[in-house]
Design an enzyme around this catalytic site. Structure first.
Site, PDB file in Angstrom:
ATOM      1  CB  SER A  85     -16.775 -35.960 -16.782  1.00  0.00           C
ATOM      2  OG  SER A  85     -16.220 -34.730 -16.526  1.00  0.00           O
ATOM      3  CG  LEU A  86     -15.748 -41.669 -17.334  1.00  0.00           C
ATOM      4  CD1 LEU A  86     -15.030 -42.738 -16.526  1.00  0.00           C
ATOM      5  CD2 LEU A  86     -16.168 -42.214 -18.693  1.00  0.00           C
ATOM      6  CD  GLU A 116     -10.428 -49.540 -19.631  1.00  0.00           C
ATOM      7  OE1 GLU A 116     -10.015 -48.509 -19.061  1.00  0.00           O
ATOM      8  OE2 GLU A 116     -10.656 -49.613 -20.842  1.00  0.00           O
ATOM      9  CE  LYS A 118     -14.423 -42.923 -12.229  1.00  0.00           C
ATOM     10  NZ  LYS A 118     -13.710 -42.050 -11.307  1.00  0.00           N
ATOM     11  CG  ASP A 120      -9.456 -42.307  -6.357  1.00  0.00           C
ATOM     12  OD1 ASP A 120      -9.732 -41.330  -7.086  1.00  0.00           O
ATOM     13  OD2 ASP A 120      -9.823 -42.401  -5.181  1.00  0.00           O
ATOM     14  NE  ARG A 139     -11.374 -34.077 -15.863  1.00  0.00           N
ATOM     15  CZ  ARG A 139     -12.360 -34.842 -15.443  1.00  0.00           C
ATOM     16  NH1 ARG A 139     -12.747 -35.862 -16.173  1.00  0.00           N
ATOM     17  NH2 ARG A 139     -12.932 -34.599 -14.304  1.00  0.00           N
ATOM     18  CE1 TYR A 227      -8.745 -42.640 -19.247  1.00  0.00           C
ATOM     19  CE2 TYR A 227      -7.588 -43.165 -17.212  1.00  0.00           C
ATOM     20  CZ  TYR A 227      -8.252 -42.258 -18.016  1.00  0.00           C
ATOM     21  OH  TYR A 227      -8.421 -40.983 -17.587  1.00  0.00           O
ATOM     22  CE  LYS A 314     -17.168 -41.902  -9.269  1.00  0.00           C
ATOM     23  NZ  LYS A 314     -16.739 -40.714  -8.658  1.00  0.00           N
ATOM     24  CB  CYS A 408       1.905 -31.072  27.336  1.00  0.00           C
ATOM     25  SG  CYS A 408       2.606 -32.696  26.993  1.00  0.00           S
ATOM     26  CB  CYS A 411       5.220 -32.473  30.632  1.00  0.00           C
ATOM     27  SG  CYS A 411       5.129 -31.268  29.300  1.00  0.00           S
ATOM     28  CB  CYS A 426       4.379 -30.362  24.291  1.00  0.00           C
ATOM     29  SG  CYS A 426       5.287 -30.287  25.861  1.00  0.00           S
ATOM     30  CB  CYS A 432       7.688 -33.229  27.269  1.00  0.00           C
ATOM     31  SG  CYS A 432       6.102 -33.901  26.805  1.00  0.00           S
TER      32      CYS A 432
END
Ligand code: AMP
Ligand code: ZN
Length: 672
Positions: A85-86, A116, A118, A120, A139, A227, A314, A408, A411, A426, A432
């Site tokens: 992990s980082l 770089e 990151k 997601d 991973r 990466y 982050k 609803c 209606c 509904c 409706c």
């Protein structure tokens, strides 16, 4: 014989190389050099050649990208090189601390960094041996992950075969992501068929990796950004050169990465991307900073969980605090209810936010959100803002838990909620108002009947004035009835009537999509139209028959059956038939691919190995040629199959007409 087969193999491998290059141009460089149609034709040609020459099968052929393998359980495999992990950081101070720790170990030498983005998404490790992709593993816990090779191979930007001077064996790490545009397109299609949209690109990307059917993965617009190269045994001296090398091998390594000389430049990089990240085509959640020199990296080594030579910074999620003023409930065309939070307007990531989706009753319960609450709103990329939490400390003592509506709002019919579904519905399908209007709007939309001159407001107006209650009524509208309506002038009325008239020419597959059968989107409608050819055959199909159609599952089959089991729907379809809409597919239209055979009159004769005679004729026309029925003085070329009769051969030779055998035809087609 040996000659013939080796020339077929050459043809196959040339096509593979060519298609690999086109994939690279399109998906990695984003600079295609041929049309999609030409690409598809070459791919089809390769598929046919491979099918009739199975001895040349190759797991890394570009044909394998369309997927089709089913994995019930993904095998657990041990990573040859552990996936760490980082460490996270959130401030300049955190980063300065990190640099001090590094300096203590390295002894106060100059340290250059690579910054770089990151990305997601979901992390992946891909193994290459002798330039060929052999394995792709998630991973997992860092020591072991799931073998998702078949799914990853369908991602077009992942090279199956490398270029240049690559290490004999290595792993490359990257992130599987779903670009925002692709994510929004997937969601638009889901909304189109009345399904609940996905919540964010990251979860959708990682969910995609675990789909059992790789053909489904192939359809998703996933991308893979790389990466890190590991296990390449001193092949590189710096991280920067390894990234550049990876680009040359054919990997997609974003060009935003930057080599910097000191911490100040790291801060500049962070500041730049903190404000500019929303212009990227994908989501990032921070910056990763890595020591550039690989000897220094080795000296620094690892803690129990993280490399010491890298750290993540982050970004603070862009968040705003505001008040929930009220909750309103929207009714969609399929009757699905969506709760919407109405907020006191607040500035967030450059826009003013007034509303946020609350998804469904479970979400409201989970947040325990109440009118008057102080709430936290977040925004990621271009996606609708969401409420991520409630500040209960600010809640007034007399607030009550939110009661989800039972009826609803349009209606007043009691809502239903099917087992296992998140959404309330509904059930008042026919009366409706938003459902009536929504269905007609869907019917006339661009991807369906594409009716010019008719928009959402006009539909509402026509419904309000009782001129239409369903889409079949559109075809009975008269100018005299419409003209007196407010805002309708002579010209707009003519446009409307003409637009409706023109829609009678729309192809069956679009008509089928336009009907608005739940779960029958554009692609499914096309599949059904091609399979059943006409609506009657589809209406008569039983459940077993339906689920046997490629890509039609249980949910879609049941929905189709219940749609046609309803007499009101059948009556509407009968009326549409009477008005002249297309309810069967037409003979295949010509799709022009190139003009290679422009001006040539070609006669196809005999039997062929890789194509049927009809397929060859189709290819001729698609490339600009004309099919002649018999050999005459006007014939330009005879495409001769294996058993063409001697009399024809003689005639062609006498008239001095070019004669191509099947291979020559394929070569001409590919300009070889
Ligand atoms: P976290 O999941 O917060 O522990 O962050 C570590 C993860 O960030 C890694 O496992 C990678 O999947 C991901 N990541 C995204 N971009 C990068 C990058 N440029 N370099 C290294 N890791 C990255
Ligand atoms: Zn209703």
């Amino acid at each position: 014989m040996a000659d013939k087969s080796s020339s077929i193999f050459e043809l196959i491998s040339d096509l593979r190389n060519e298609l690999n290059q086109h994939n690279y141009n399109y998906y990695v460089l984003d600079k295609p050099t041929i049309s999609d149609l030409e690409f598809d034709q070459k791919l089809k040609q390769l598929q046919d050649l491979e099918a009739s020459n199975p001895e040349y099968f190759d797991v890394n052929s570009p044909t394998q990208r369309v997927g089709g393998t089913i994995t019930k359980n993904f095998n657990t495999v041990t990573h040859e090189n552990r996936m760490y992990s980082l460490e996270n950081s959130y401030s300049k101070e955190d980063l300065i601390d990190w640099e001090n720790r590094i300096q203590r170990i390295l002894g106060n030498v100059a340290v250059a960094y690579v910054c770089e983005l990151k990305y997601d998404g979901a992390s992946i490790s891909i193994t290459y041996e002798n330039g060929l992709l052999t394995k792709a593993v998630t991973r997992g816990d860092g020591f072991q992950g799931d073998d998702v090779t078949n799914n990853v191979k369908t991602i077009k930007s992942v090279p199956l075969k490398l270029k240049g001077n690559f290490p004999e064996k290595f792993d490359i790490r990257g992130e599987i992501i779903l670009p925002i545009e692709g994510f929004e397109k997937m969601n638009a299609e889901l909304i189109d068929i009345g399904e609940t949209p996905y919540s964010n690109p990251r979860n959708t990307a990682s969910g995609s990796l675990k789909l059992q059917d790789s053909a489904q993965v192939a359809k998703r617009p996933l991308d893979c950004l790389l990466y890190n190269i590991v296990g390449a045994n001193n092949f590189f001296k710096t991280h920067e050169t390894s990234l550049q090398a990876a680009r040359n091998f054919g990997f997609k390594v974003p060009n935003e990465s930057k080599l910097v000389k000191n911490m100040q430049e790291v801060f500049d990089f962070i500041a730049y991307w903190d404000t500019n990240r929303h212009h990227l085509p994908y989501e990032i959640d921070g910056i990763v900073i890595k020591v550039n020199d690989l000897f220094q990296q080795e000296e620094l080594g690892y803690t129990a969980k993280n490399p010491r030579w890298a750290i993540a910074y982050k970004f603070k999620a862009e968040q705003a605090v505001t008040q929930l003023e009220s909750i309103s409930y929207q009714v969609g065309r399929t009757g699905a209810i969506t709760p919407v939070a109405n907020l006191q307007p607040v500035q967030l990531a450059g826009t003013i936010v007034k509303r946020a989706s609350l998804h469904n009753a479970d979400q409201i319960e989970k947040l325990d959100i109440r009118v008057g609450d102080t709430v936290f709103v977040e925004k990621g990329g271009e996606i609708i803002p969401k409420i991520v939490g409630v500040d209960t400390t600010k809640r007034t003592t007399n607030s009550n838990p939110t009661q989800y509506i039972t009826h609803c709002p349009e209606c007043n019919t009691a809502l239903i909620r099917n087992e296992g579904e998140a959404q309330h519905y509904c059930p008042n399908f026919y009366e409706c108002p938003p459902q009536i209007i929504g269905r007609i709007e869907h019917f006339i939309s661009r991807k369906a009947m594409n009716i010019d001159g008719l928009g959402g407001e006009t539909v509402a107006l026509l419904v309000k004035n009782n001129l239409i209650v369903n889409y079949a009524d559109l075809y009975q509208l008269t100018k005299a009835a419409i003209l007196p309506l407010e805002r309708m002038a002579e010209k707009s009325t003519d446009n409307l009537i003409n637009g409706i008239e023109a829609s009678k020419e729309i192809a069956f597959e679009k008509v089928l999509f336009a009907l608005g059968i739940r779960f029958v989107g554009e692609t499914v409608a096309k599949k059904l139209a091609n399979h059943y050819k006409n609506i009657d055959a589809l209406m008569q199909a039983n459940y077993d028959d339906l689920v046997n159609v490629d890509e039609i599952g249980d949910k879609i089959a049941l929905s189709i059956q219940s749609f046609f089991a309803n007499d009101a729907n059948v009556e509407i379809i009968n009326r549409l038939k009477k008005y002249g809409l297309k309810f069967e597919i037409e003979a295949k239209e010509n799709t022009q691919v190139s003009n290679k055979f422009d001006g040539l009159i070609m006669v196809v004769s005999g039997k062929f190995e890789h194509f049927s005679r009809d397929e060859i004729k189709e290819i001729i026309e698609a490339n600009g040629g004309k099919n002649g029925s018999s050999i005459t003085g006007k014939t330009s070329v005879v495409v001769a199959g294996l058993d063409m009769g001697p009399a024809k051969l003689e005639k062609a030779t006498k008239l001095g007409i070019a004669i191509w055998n099947e291979n020559e035809f394929i070569e001409k087609l590919n300009n070889i």
